[in-house]
Motif scaffolding. Structure first.
Motif, PDB file in Angstrom:
ATOM      1  N   ASP A 199      -6.485   8.149   1.960  1.00 16.76           N
ATOM      2  CA  ASP A 199      -6.827   8.336   0.540  1.00 16.76           C
ATOM      3  C   ASP A 199      -6.591   9.756   0.040  1.00 16.76           C
ATOM      4  O   ASP A 199      -7.269  10.217  -0.882  1.00 16.76           O
ATOM      5  CB  ASP A 199      -8.293   7.935   0.279  1.00 16.76           C
ATOM      6  N   TRP A 208      -0.932   6.548   2.400  1.00  8.63           N
ATOM      7  CA  TRP A 208      -2.264   7.102   2.642  1.00  8.63           C
ATOM      8  C   TRP A 208      -3.380   6.085   2.393  1.00  8.63           C
ATOM      9  O   TRP A 208      -4.551   6.438   2.428  1.00  8.63           O
ATOM     10  CB  TRP A 208      -2.473   8.336   1.766  1.00  8.63           C
ATOM     11  N   GLN A 209      -3.024   4.831   2.152  1.00  7.51           N
ATOM     12  CA  GLN A 209      -4.024   3.793   1.929  1.00  7.51           C
ATOM     13  C   GLN A 209      -4.151   2.897   3.160  1.00  7.51           C
ATOM     14  O   GLN A 209      -3.197   2.737   3.920  1.00  7.51           O
ATOM     15  CB  GLN A 209      -3.653   2.958   0.699  1.00  7.51           C
ATOM     16  N   SER A 210      -5.326   2.281   3.320  1.00  7.01           N
ATOM     17  CA  SER A 210      -5.599   1.545   4.552  1.00  7.01           C
ATOM     18  C   SER A 210      -5.368   0.048   4.422  1.00  7.01           C
ATOM     19  O   SER A 210      -4.474  -0.496   5.048  1.00  7.01           O
ATOM     20  CB  SER A 210      -7.027   1.816   5.025  1.00  7.01           C
ATOM     21  N   LEU A 237       0.815  -1.210   0.000  1.00  8.43           N
ATOM     22  CA  LEU A 237       0.000   0.000   0.000  1.00  8.43           C
ATOM     23  C   LEU A 237       0.850   1.263   0.000  1.00  8.43           C
ATOM     24  O   LEU A 237       2.004   1.259   0.459  1.00  8.43           O
ATOM     25  CB  LEU A 237      -0.910   0.019   1.232  1.00  8.43           C
ATOM     26  N   GLN A 238       0.269   2.342  -0.469  1.00  9.25           N
ATOM     27  CA  GLN A 238       0.859   3.665  -0.290  1.00  9.25           C
ATOM     28  C   GLN A 238       0.589   4.125   1.151  1.00  9.25           C
ATOM     29  O   GLN A 238      -0.337   3.625   1.803  1.00  9.25           O
ATOM     30  CB  GLN A 238       0.234   4.658  -1.275  1.00  9.25           C
ATOM     31  N   GLU A 279      -3.377  11.769  -1.150  1.00 10.98           N
ATOM     32  CA  GLU A 279      -1.946  11.891  -1.424  1.00 10.98           C
ATOM     33  C   GLU A 279      -1.485  13.343  -1.312  1.00 10.98           C
ATOM     34  O   GLU A 279      -0.421  13.633  -0.746  1.00 10.98           O
ATOM     35  CB  GLU A 279      -1.641  11.351  -2.820  1.00 10.98           C
TER      36      GLU A 279
END
Length: 548
Positions: free
Chosen positions: A402, A62-64, A59-60, A404
């Protein structure tokens, strides 16, 4: 064993099973009972197909990658159980403001992609009104705090627990599992701040000893918990960080969380009675909004409160005047100012007492703090010119859920180190202490000068007739923006603007003076005691586009 909040709770419960974990009204929930109830909730959520989906490595920031459980409750044991139960299912609990109107609720729940919602019956009509506009919601757990019937498809919270097994859930907890806290949104739309559980534990939830060293194993948490005798009353709503951070600090160290009877608003008499009845040692408040009514109640009906050792205040400023009056009523009291944010955890503290003296706005820094230059190119040294940005490195969030763009704006790398920079303007003095000026988002640019709203608010509140005040800016042909003081006076006090300005002159320079005062019956604040600057802008400048 991994440093996960669920794992720590289980280990502490195994070490001190019969100690009271939570006291609320007629409920006295032991650590063993808390362990069983949160395991039952976790197993229920797992049966509803909630939990972990995607490894952090894929994941990035900011992703859950985990399912999200909204906690739409007033204070009570169910709030803390809801958080722990979700965590033990490897889902992510998040806070839902019980004062939100339908539009705000719809925005928040959709932004979080909420899959489950735990809510009070007294709020059920709100859930029923908006549920059709949140397509991800599929699980509804209703906590009975009123006679309102279950909404369609909802399950009674206690029935869900009773029907679920109390064995340890069959999931592998990780310190990389997420914790999420939505910001208050007093100057913009709320944002979900994503933390690794390990990082929020160290930054805000009791993962450090009093000497600031980090607890590095489950066994160290257990050894600290065994002799623990602290009992803390977090007065703010758990839906804001300060309230449930204090509660988790207690639970992670084997202390007892005491919840006052009145959960709809801060009731000073109720808090005092609870402190006295339950032998509370620590009380968490939010600035003058909670401190002033407490002082007034103690002045009206003095009480000794011999077990109360510390008042901890954060989230909003407690003025020196309120501190002086509190210590006059309770001479052995320590008042501990704490500073921090959803994006940093705790950043600094300062103790006021009869022995040490009283101060407001200056802090001793915690570890991993730095003051960054205006252009975010370097770390400033003590005694620097001008103001800098207060930043924290090390155990900080991953980013905003979510988003960025906002993540990259708030979390920046300076001189090779990644920092969280939420927007506080400060000066690091030559002696190493920090002078806090205020949040940049509520700074007023007037006549070429930057004026910090919190500084003017403190000056106004020194006047004995002022019960509360909030400061904002208003468009001005002459100044660009002008300072406006919105004031709530004590009952029967006269609206004397000249006398208010005279008091201001004892504390701030003339260029910071309010150009106008607006008197209101009540200064609107969030339930946590924080100023609502969107409301203040609307009162001062209703035609401004930012007032809506």
């Amino acid at each position: 064993m991994t440093l996960n909040l669920g794992a720590i709770n289980d280990a502490v419960a195994n070490a001190v099973p019969q100690r009271e974990a939570i006291v609320f009204r007629d409920k006295r929930i032991t650590y063993f009972e808390l362990q069983q109830r949160t395991r039952r909730l976790a197993n229920y959520l797992l049966r509803c197909d909630l939990g972990f989906n995607t490894p952090r490595s894929e994941l990035q920031p900011w992703q859950s990658g985990q399912d999200h459980v909204g906690i739409y409750l007033y204070n009570g044991n169910e709030y803390l159980e809801g958080m722990l139960g979700a965590i033990k299912a490897r889902a992510v609990p998040f806070n839902v403001n019980y004062r939100y109107v339908d539009e705000e609720l719809i925005y928040l729940l959709n932004d979080a992609k909420a899959k489950a919602l735990i809510f009070h019956s007294s709020l059920a009509h709100r859930v029923e009104a908006i549920r059709g506009q949140v397509p991800t919601l599929s699980v509804f757990l209703q906590v009975q705090d009123s006679d309102d019937p279950l909404i369609p498809d909802a399950v009674n919270y206690e029935n869900a627990l009773a029907a679920s097994p109390d064995h340890q859930p069959s999931v592998d907890l990780s310190e990389d599992d997420l914790y999420m806290l939505y910001t208050g949104g007093t100057t913009g739309m709320p944002k979900g701040v994503l933390w690794r559980q390990f990082d929020i534990l160290i930054a805000a939830l009791g993962g450090r000893r009093t000497n600031n060293t980090i607890l590095s194993s489950i066994d160290e948490f257990v050894q600290r918990a065994i002799p623990m005798d602290r009992r803390s009353l977090p007065a703010p709503p758990f839906m804001h960080g300060a309230g449930h951070w204090n509660a988790f600090q207690m639970l992670n160290s084997g202390g007892t969380v005491v919840i006052q009877n009145n959960v709809r608003k801060f009731d000073a008499l109720d808090a005092i009675n609870t402190i006295e009845r339950e032998n509370v040692s620590n009380l968490l408040l939010v600035g003058d909004a909670f401190g002033r009514p407490l002082v007034d109640q103690l002045a009206y009906a003095p009480r000794a409160l011999p077990t109360l050792r510390n008042i901890i205040t954060g989230g909003a400023i407690m003025t020196a005047k309120v501190k002086e009056e509190l210590i006059e009523q309770l001479p052995s009291l320590n008042i501990i100012d704490t500073a921090g944010s959803s994006e940093t955890g705790g950043q600094g503290s300062h103790v006021s007492s009869a022995k040490t003296g009283i101060s407001t706005g200056q802090f001793t820094l915690t570890a991993e703090n730095a003051i960054l230059s205006e252009d975010l190119t370097k770390v400033l040294e003590p005694g620097h010119d001008g103001l800098g940005w207060w930043a924290r490195s090390g155990n900080i969030p991953l980013g905003y859920l979510d988003d960025e763009e906002k993540t990259k704006k708030t979390f920046a790398t300076v001189e090779g180190t990644r920092y969280s920079i939420p927007g506080d303007r400060v000066r690091l003095l030559a002696d190493g202490s920090l002078e806090l000026h205020g949040r940049d988002s509520v700074t007023i640019n007037s006549g070429g000068e930057k004026i910090f709203a919190e500084e003017v608010e403190q000056a106004i509140k020194h006047h004995p007739d002022v019960l509360d005040a909030v400061v904002t800016g208003r468009k001005s042909e002459r100044w660009g923006n002008e300072v406006i003081g919105i004031v709530q006076l004590r009952t029967n006090a006269a609206q004397d603007t000249d006398d208010l300005l005279k008091t201001c002159g004892e504390h701030i320079a003339r260029y910071k003076f309010p150009k106008d005062f607006i008197f209101v019956e009540e200064v609107l604040r969030s339930p946590s005691g924080k100023a609502d600057y969107k409301w203040a802008k609307q009162i001062a400048d209703p035609d401004s586009p930012s007032a809506g």
